[in-house]
Design a protein around this motif. Sequence first.
Motif, PDB file in Angstrom:
ATOM      1  N   VAL A  62       0.834  -1.211   0.000  1.00 20.54           N
ATOM      2  CA  VAL A  62       0.000   0.000   0.000  1.00 20.54           C
ATOM      3  C   VAL A  62       0.865   1.256   0.000  1.00 20.54           C
ATOM      4  N   GLN A  63       1.840   1.325   0.900  1.00 21.64           N
ATOM      5  CA  GLN A  63       2.671   2.533   0.975  1.00 21.64           C
ATOM      6  C   GLN A  63       3.505   2.712  -0.289  1.00 21.64           C
ATOM      7  N   GLY A  64       3.996   1.611  -0.839  1.00 19.25           N
ATOM      8  CA  GLY A  64       4.741   1.705  -2.094  1.00 19.25           C
ATOM      9  C   GLY A  64       3.899   2.283  -3.216  1.00 19.25           C
ATOM     10  N   LEU A  65       2.649   1.828  -3.303  1.00 24.08           N
ATOM     11  CA  LEU A  65       1.756   2.354  -4.341  1.00 24.08           C
ATOM     12  C   LEU A  65       1.374   3.808  -4.077  1.00 24.08           C
ATOM     13  N   LYS A  66       1.097   4.150  -2.825  1.00 26.58           N
ATOM     14  CA  LYS A  66       0.743   5.535  -2.503  1.00 26.58           C
ATOM     15  C   LYS A  66       1.875   6.492  -2.886  1.00 26.58           C
ATOM     16  N   LEU A  67       3.123   6.079  -2.630  1.00 25.08           N
ATOM     17  CA  LEU A  67       4.275   6.929  -2.950  1.00 25.08           C
ATOM     18  C   LEU A  67       4.553   6.996  -4.448  1.00 25.08           C
ATOM     19  N   THR A  68       4.054   6.009  -5.183  1.00 23.56           N
ATOM     20  CA  THR A  68       4.299   5.940  -6.620  1.00 23.56           C
ATOM     21  C   THR A  68       3.174   6.569  -7.436  1.00 23.56           C
ATOM     22  N   ASP A  75     -11.824  14.375  -1.840  1.00 14.93           N
ATOM     23  CA  ASP A  75     -12.017  15.625  -1.095  1.00 14.93           C
ATOM     24  C   ASP A  75     -10.907  16.635  -1.363  1.00 14.93           C
ATOM     25  N   GLY A  76      -9.906  16.263  -2.178  1.00 14.72           N
ATOM     26  CA  GLY A  76      -8.835  17.168  -2.555  1.00 14.72           C
ATOM     27  C   GLY A  76      -7.797  17.421  -1.482  1.00 14.72           C
ATOM     28  N   SER A  77      -7.838  16.688  -0.391  1.00 13.72           N
ATOM     29  CA  SER A  77      -6.948  16.977   0.735  1.00 13.72           C
ATOM     30  C   SER A  77      -5.490  16.618   0.486  1.00 13.72           C
ATOM     31  N   ASN A  78      -5.226  15.561  -0.287  1.00 16.13           N
ATOM     32  CA  ASN A  78      -3.850  15.189  -0.612  1.00 16.13           C
ATOM     33  C   ASN A  78      -3.854  14.199  -1.774  1.00 16.13           C
ATOM     34  N   ALA A  79      -2.673  13.725  -2.134  1.00 13.43           N
ATOM     35  CA  ALA A  79      -2.540  12.815  -3.277  1.00 13.43           C
ATOM     36  C   ALA A  79      -2.165  11.413  -2.808  1.00 13.43           C
TER      37      ALA A  79
END
Length: 176
Positions: A62-68, A75-79
């Motif tokens: 999950v973290q690898g994909l989120k960082l990639t 809601d536009g709060s982050n990517a």
Amino acid sequence: MLACANIAHAQQRYGDGLDDVLAHVPMAGTLVLKACGAHSKHDWPQLLLGAGASYILTAGVVQGLKLTVHECRPDGSNANSFPSGHTSMAFSGATVLHHEYGELSPWISVAGYGVATFVAVDRVAKKRHHWYDVAAGAAIGLVTTEVSYWLSERLFDSKGVTVAFTGNTVDMTIPL
């Protein structure tokens, strides 16, 4: 599509609330049932290896994909939208619960996957994730747990892991 603004206060104002707890309820249920003496499929060492490995592998993917990927949240709060970490952890825990107690009662599996599904639906309803974020999170949780259990069963099969101390060396045999 909304532009991703780094709105730090968005999560503080709305929070994730109940999802933060419910994402870990299936795994906690497994450990509570085992601690209370309910007969599970595996003994403590194998259960902890399978469950621990599934959580670590799930979190890593999950973290690898989120960082990639850098998918913008609805809601536009982050990517950090893709994939849903809450959903992946909930489905990972539900799959562990199913492996350990699904034969004891199918309703235990239904409850675990029901909680995980609620987490996924709620993440979309709160506009923290798109539907495909939670679908990917569910798939990651399921697959990583299946892989972890497959590996742990190879380590703890009837042949088991053999460790031998010979002089100044350590020999380890892991049957695959």
